[in-house]
Design a protein around this motif. Sequence first.
Motif, PDB file in Angstrom:
ATOM      1  N   GLU A  46       0.821  -1.213   0.000  1.00  0.00           N
ATOM      2  CA  GLU A  46       0.000   0.000   0.000  1.00  0.00           C
ATOM      3  C   GLU A  46       0.849   1.255   0.000  1.00  0.00           C
ATOM      4  O   GLU A  46       0.503   2.255  -0.643  1.00  0.00           O
ATOM      5  N   THR A  57      -7.424  10.473  -2.891  1.00  0.00           N
ATOM      6  CA  THR A  57      -7.401  10.344  -1.437  1.00  0.00           C
ATOM      7  C   THR A  57      -7.051   8.905  -1.056  1.00  0.00           C
ATOM      8  O   THR A  57      -7.191   7.987  -1.869  1.00  0.00           O
ATOM      9  N   PRO A  58      -6.604   8.682   0.154  1.00  0.00           N
ATOM     10  CA  PRO A  58      -6.319   7.301   0.591  1.00  0.00           C
ATOM     11  C   PRO A  58      -7.547   6.400   0.469  1.00  0.00           C
ATOM     12  O   PRO A  58      -7.419   5.219   0.114  1.00  0.00           O
ATOM     13  N   GLN A  59      -8.735   6.954   0.749  1.00  0.00           N
ATOM     14  CA  GLN A  59      -9.953   6.149   0.650  1.00  0.00           C
ATOM     15  C   GLN A  59     -10.214   5.735  -0.800  1.00  0.00           C
ATOM     16  O   GLN A  59     -10.598   4.589  -1.074  1.00  0.00           O
ATOM     17  N   ARG A  60     -10.013   6.678  -1.722  1.00  0.00           N
ATOM     18  CA  ARG A  60     -10.235   6.374  -3.132  1.00  0.00           C
ATOM     19  C   ARG A  60      -9.217   5.364  -3.632  1.00  0.00           C
ATOM     20  O   ARG A  60      -9.546   4.437  -4.381  1.00  0.00           O
ATOM     21  N   ALA A  62      -7.808   3.122  -1.869  1.00  0.00           N
ATOM     22  CA  ALA A  62      -8.184   1.817  -1.302  1.00  0.00           C
ATOM     23  C   ALA A  62      -9.256   1.157  -2.156  1.00  0.00           C
ATOM     24  O   ALA A  62      -9.267  -0.078  -2.324  1.00  0.00           O
ATOM     25  N   GLY A  63     -10.149   1.948  -2.708  1.00  0.00           N
ATOM     26  CA  GLY A  63     -11.173   1.390  -3.591  1.00  0.00           C
ATOM     27  C   GLY A  63     -10.560   0.809  -4.852  1.00  0.00           C
ATOM     28  O   GLY A  63     -10.954  -0.287  -5.298  1.00  0.00           O
ATOM     29  N   ARG A  65      -7.569  -0.369  -5.106  1.00  0.00           N
ATOM     30  CA  ARG A  65      -6.820  -1.558  -4.729  1.00  0.00           C
ATOM     31  C   ARG A  65      -7.748  -2.748  -4.484  1.00  0.00           C
ATOM     32  O   ARG A  65      -7.418  -3.890  -4.852  1.00  0.00           O
TER      33      ARG A  65
END
Length: 392
Positions: A46, A57-60, A62-63, A65
């Motif tokens: 990551e 963003t980190p959240q995006r 993560a999606g 990934r």
Amino acid sequence: MAEGDEDDVRARAALTAVAEPGDARAGRWVRERGAAEVIRLLTGPEADAGRQLTGVTPQRLAGYRARAAAARPERDLELVAGLGGRFVCPGTGGWPSQLDDLGDARPLGLWLRGGPDLRTWALRSVAVVGARACTPYGAHMAQSLGAGLAERGWVVVSGGAFGVDGAAHRGTLAAGGATAAVLACGVDVSYPRGHAALLGRIAGQGLLIGELPPGYHPTRSRFVLRNRVIAALTRGTVVVEAALRSGSLVTARRAQELGRFTMGVPGPATSALSAGVHELLRGEGTLVTDAAEVVELVGGMGELAPERRGPVLARDLLAPATARVLEALPAARAAGAEEVARAAGTGTDEAIGRLYELHSLGFVERRGSGWLLTPCPPTGATRTGGTRRGGH
């Protein structure tokens, strides 16, 4: 399967399951790093992905990934091959280069179902799009355009939806022509379900095209985003019936932005389903009424529509001097030769000669010493509305 570098093809196939259609951010990553490297980063540590794949963003991230971990490109490539299809992407022989005009928002690749070569077809293609809830007039015009374009050797591209799209596809198929449907889902998904048979016919006779892997279903945003592919793939877009808020107008506006031809079929001024087309025509759109006019715009030199003119009337064939004498006769009573001569601006002898000519042709008859328009003039001739003085 697909041609080209196997790692790049496999990576791009995987990315079609990771990024939504038209995702310019993912397109930029692929342009800067290559598809295989983007997949490696999305499926690796990551921290590496966070440092290298910027702009989210980190959240995006993560999606992205999570989707990359679930992607199964080998399975998808096998599935499409089993349907008689293939996957094409930039760098492969079948890629239509006009899609590169979309920049970073171009498709990462296209899933195809059907035998024809998309690159070749796209060179001579026209999009016909419009309202789903079209009127009988809209369906008739779309079907006529599809058949007419097919007869002239053009590929008709649409979206496979109800209404104008379906009518355009059917008209093309009925004429034995070439048609392609750009879908907002996988090429193995029949959507709308009511068009399962039609989509099957298109797959057999033409092409089904999708940005999403087999098995993927449509969403509202995917319908809007597939319109950019229709606009970029074709030489021009024809809109047949569209309300003021219509996805078809999105296609037309995108076609304009890309420098493609944009056309509209006019409808009644009172029809809400033609209001969007009329706004298009008030701007940069070109009015067309049949396939010949479309081809005249998008085709090569010499592909001209026939000259438009009304029917030739019998009186159109009269010599100018004879026509002036005919127009000089009153509508509902007989007139003498001298009166006719004055009204026509000619001599009495000349008027008499012309009247006898008109008599032999069936335009006038004798009534005592005068002349009268016949109750039933030759076919196509019109009655005058009163004494009119002919011009010189």
